[in-house]
Design a protein around this motif. Structure first.
Motif, PDB file in Angstrom:
ATOM      1  N   HIS A 211       0.823  -1.205   0.000  1.00 51.76           N
ATOM      2  CA  HIS A 211       0.000   0.000   0.000  1.00 51.76           C
ATOM      3  C   HIS A 211       0.865   1.267   0.000  1.00 51.76           C
ATOM      4  O   HIS A 211       0.474   2.285  -0.585  1.00 51.76           O
ATOM      5  CB  HIS A 211      -0.952  -0.007   1.190  1.00 51.76           C
ATOM      6  N   ASP A 212       2.014   1.209   0.634  1.00 52.80           N
ATOM      7  CA  ASP A 212       2.944   2.341   0.584  1.00 52.80           C
ATOM      8  C   ASP A 212       3.459   2.540  -0.839  1.00 52.80           C
ATOM      9  O   ASP A 212       3.527   3.669  -1.347  1.00 52.80           O
ATOM     10  CB  ASP A 212       4.125   2.109   1.531  1.00 52.80           C
ATOM     11  N   ILE A 213       3.824   1.441  -1.485  1.00 50.00           N
ATOM     12  CA  ILE A 213       4.285   1.492  -2.872  1.00 50.00           C
ATOM     13  C   ILE A 213       3.171   2.001  -3.785  1.00 50.00           C
ATOM     14  O   ILE A 213       3.409   2.802  -4.712  1.00 50.00           O
ATOM     15  CB  ILE A 213       4.755   0.095  -3.330  1.00 50.00           C
ATOM     16  N   HIS A 214       1.949   1.565  -3.524  1.00 46.02           N
ATOM     17  CA  HIS A 214       0.809   2.015  -4.330  1.00 46.02           C
ATOM     18  C   HIS A 214       0.631   3.528  -4.208  1.00 46.02           C
ATOM     19  O   HIS A 214       0.385   4.214  -5.214  1.00 46.02           O
ATOM     20  CB  HIS A 214      -0.451   1.286  -3.876  1.00 46.02           C
ATOM     21  N   LEU A 215       0.756   4.060  -3.017  1.00 46.12           N
ATOM     22  CA  LEU A 215       0.672   5.505  -2.815  1.00 46.12           C
ATOM     23  C   LEU A 215       1.727   6.216  -3.654  1.00 46.12           C
ATOM     24  O   LEU A 215       1.435   7.216  -4.330  1.00 46.12           O
ATOM     25  CB  LEU A 215       0.854   5.843  -1.338  1.00 46.12           C
ATOM     26  N   LEU A 216       2.945   5.734  -3.630  1.00 44.40           N
ATOM     27  CA  LEU A 216       4.015   6.357  -4.404  1.00 44.40           C
ATOM     28  C   LEU A 216       3.729   6.294  -5.895  1.00 44.40           C
ATOM     29  O   LEU A 216       3.983   7.261  -6.628  1.00 44.40           O
ATOM     30  CB  LEU A 216       5.348   5.668  -4.085  1.00 44.40           C
ATOM     31  N   ALA A 217       3.184   5.160  -6.360  1.00 40.71           N
ATOM     32  CA  ALA A 217       2.885   5.013  -7.780  1.00 40.71           C
ATOM     33  C   ALA A 217       1.768   5.955  -8.201  1.00 40.71           C
ATOM     34  O   ALA A 217       1.835   6.575  -9.279  1.00 40.71           O
ATOM     35  CB  ALA A 217       2.508   3.560  -8.086  1.00 40.71           C
ATOM     36  N   VAL A 218       0.734   6.088  -7.376  1.00 36.00           N
ATOM     37  CA  VAL A 218      -0.357   7.007  -7.689  1.00 36.00           C
ATOM     38  C   VAL A 218       0.161   8.440  -7.751  1.00 36.00           C
ATOM     39  O   VAL A 218      -0.145   9.198  -8.677  1.00 36.00           O
ATOM     40  CB  VAL A 218      -1.496   6.878  -6.661  1.00 36.00           C
ATOM     41  N   ALA A 219       0.953   8.826  -6.766  1.00 34.81           N
ATOM     42  CA  ALA A 219       1.478  10.187  -6.711  1.00 34.81           C
ATOM     43  C   ALA A 219       2.377  10.495  -7.902  1.00 34.81           C
ATOM     44  O   ALA A 219       2.432  11.640  -8.373  1.00 34.81           O
ATOM     45  CB  ALA A 219       2.234  10.397  -5.404  1.00 34.81           C
TER      46      ALA A 219
ATOM     47  N   TYR B 172      13.075   7.771 -10.477  1.00 35.10           N
ATOM     48  CA  TYR B 172      12.299   6.657  -9.944  1.00 35.10           C
ATOM     49  C   TYR B 172      10.966   6.450 -10.663  1.00 35.10           C
ATOM     50  O   TYR B 172      10.330   5.402 -10.521  1.00 35.10           O
ATOM     51  CB  TYR B 172      12.043   6.854  -8.455  1.00 35.10           C
ATOM     52  N   HIS B 173      10.504   7.429 -11.434  1.00 30.15           N
ATOM     53  CA  HIS B 173       9.191   7.341 -12.069  1.00 30.15           C
ATOM     54  C   HIS B 173       9.029   6.125 -12.988  1.00 30.15           C
ATOM     55  O   HIS B 173       7.989   5.454 -12.939  1.00 30.15           O
ATOM     56  CB  HIS B 173       8.878   8.631 -12.829  1.00 30.15           C
ATOM     57  N   PRO B 174      10.000   5.794 -13.843  1.00 29.08           N
ATOM     58  CA  PRO B 174       9.826   4.610 -14.696  1.00 29.08           C
ATOM     59  C   PRO B 174       9.653   3.320 -13.896  1.00 29.08           C
ATOM     60  O   PRO B 174       8.891   2.436 -14.305  1.00 29.08           O
ATOM     61  CB  PRO B 174      11.113   4.586 -15.534  1.00 29.08           C
ATOM     62  N   LEU B 175      10.337   3.202 -12.772  1.00 29.80           N
ATOM     63  CA  LEU B 175      10.189   2.016 -11.935  1.00 29.80           C
ATOM     64  C   LEU B 175       8.744   1.860 -11.480  1.00 29.80           C
ATOM     65  O   LEU B 175       8.156   0.773 -11.575  1.00 29.80           O
ATOM     66  CB  LEU B 175      11.115   2.112 -10.719  1.00 29.80           C
ATOM     67  N   LEU B 176       8.135   2.932 -11.016  1.00 30.05           N
ATOM     68  CA  LEU B 176       6.762   2.881 -10.532  1.00 30.05           C
ATOM     69  C   LEU B 176       5.771   2.696 -11.670  1.00 30.05           C
ATOM     70  O   LEU B 176       4.704   2.106 -11.484  1.00 30.05           O
ATOM     71  CB  LEU B 176       6.438   4.149  -9.742  1.00 30.05           C
ATOM     72  N   ALA B 177       6.095   3.176 -12.860  1.00 26.57           N
ATOM     73  CA  ALA B 177       5.207   3.010 -14.014  1.00 26.57           C
ATOM     74  C   ALA B 177       5.166   1.564 -14.487  1.00 26.57           C
ATOM     75  O   ALA B 177       4.187   1.140 -15.123  1.00 26.57           O
ATOM     76  CB  ALA B 177       5.660   3.921 -15.150  1.00 26.57           C
TER      77      ALA B 177
END
Length: 274
Positions: free
Chosen positions: A66-74, A146-151
């Motif tokens: 859920h923490d990772i999900h927050l970062l990905a949404v942001a 870090y954005h490509p990692l979360l995408a």
């Protein structure tokens, strides 16, 4: 100078404060280890995130799904899901400070004879492998690009570790292990569909900590993520998610600074239902 490991909070700030009162937590001398999932689905994710960040060196938290999900949404790499309670964080004036702090949290923390993770470790990894793989993804997540990692974060494949995995497939597998796994097949493949307690799962699936082939056997591993499992100990692995979000309990385990001891407070079911 005690250390307490605490299961998934998920925005249950009131229960967290009640638990800290129960253990007589002193931020000047004690340390809290959180199994991740500080945020989401509960009623006070913003307050929880701010509180843990403000504890400074008195708190250690690993990243949960859920923490990772927050970062990905942001970061624009994912959308909010039904049931998410992240709006207050995303709209907060200190949003950027909170998110930059969060993405610099580790996937794995080892100290005082214990390793802290959110979900689990695949059977193919030794503890040294786990540390190496955690550091590789943490370096990407905490860096400027870090954005490509979360995408490229979401997906259930690959579901089995190979040293030859490259780029985003490798990173996705590592993150899925640390933040999402519960069951594996006998061949070591991860299953992300089953969330039930052991005994109710599809035949052939085995809790990750019970796999005979697990190379991390012998290590003391603290984990969360598995509310239906509840507090559970097996072969050095201790599950601490006792389902506070779902009306269960929020649990702390003293692992240093005194005898090993478990403490729990019940969820405020009426507030949760509201």
């Amino acid at each position: 100078m005690a250390i307490y490991a605490i299961g998934d909070v998920q925005g249950c700030y009131g229960e967290l404060q009640a638990l800290l009162k129960l253990i007589r937590f002193n931020a000047d001398t004690d340390t809290l280890w959180f199994t991740g999932d500080l945020v989401n689905r509960g009623p006070a994710s913003l307050e929880t995130l701010r509180f843990v960040r403000e504890l400074g060196d008195a708190a250690v938290t690993v990243l949960g799904n859920h923490d990772i999900h927050l970062l990905a949404v942001a970061a624009g790499g994912a959308r909010l899901k039904a049931g998410d309670t992240l709006d207050a964080i995303l709209a907060a004036k200190d949003r950027d400070d909170l998110l930059n702090w969060l993405r610099r949290r580790p996937l794995m923390h080892t100290q005082h004879g214990y390793s802290l993770v959110h979900a689990g470790l695949p059977p193919q990894w030794s503890m040294k492998d786990a540390e190496t793989n955690a550091r590789s993804v943490e370096a990407l997540l905490s860096g400027p690009d870090y954005h490509p990692l979360l995408a490229h974060l979401y997906g259930n494949q690959p579901d089995k570790w190979k040293e030859s995995l490259k780029a985003y497939e490798r990173h996705r597998f590592i993150i899925n292990c640390f933040t999402r796994m519960r069951y594996c097949g006998a061949d070591g493949r991860l299953d992300f569909t089953e969330t039930c307690k052991p005994g109710d799962q599809t035949p052939g699936l085995i809790p990750w900590f019970k796999l005979p082939s697990r190379r991390s056997r012998g290590a003391n591993i603290l984990f969360g993520h598995w509310a239906s499992l509840g507090y559970h100990e097996h072969d050095g692995c201790i599950g601490l998610d006792s389902g506070c979000l779902w009306g269960g309990e929020l649990t702390a385990l003293r692992i240093a600074g005194g005898p090993k001891q478990r403490y729990s407070v019940g969820a405020d079911v009426r507030r949760m239902a509201g």
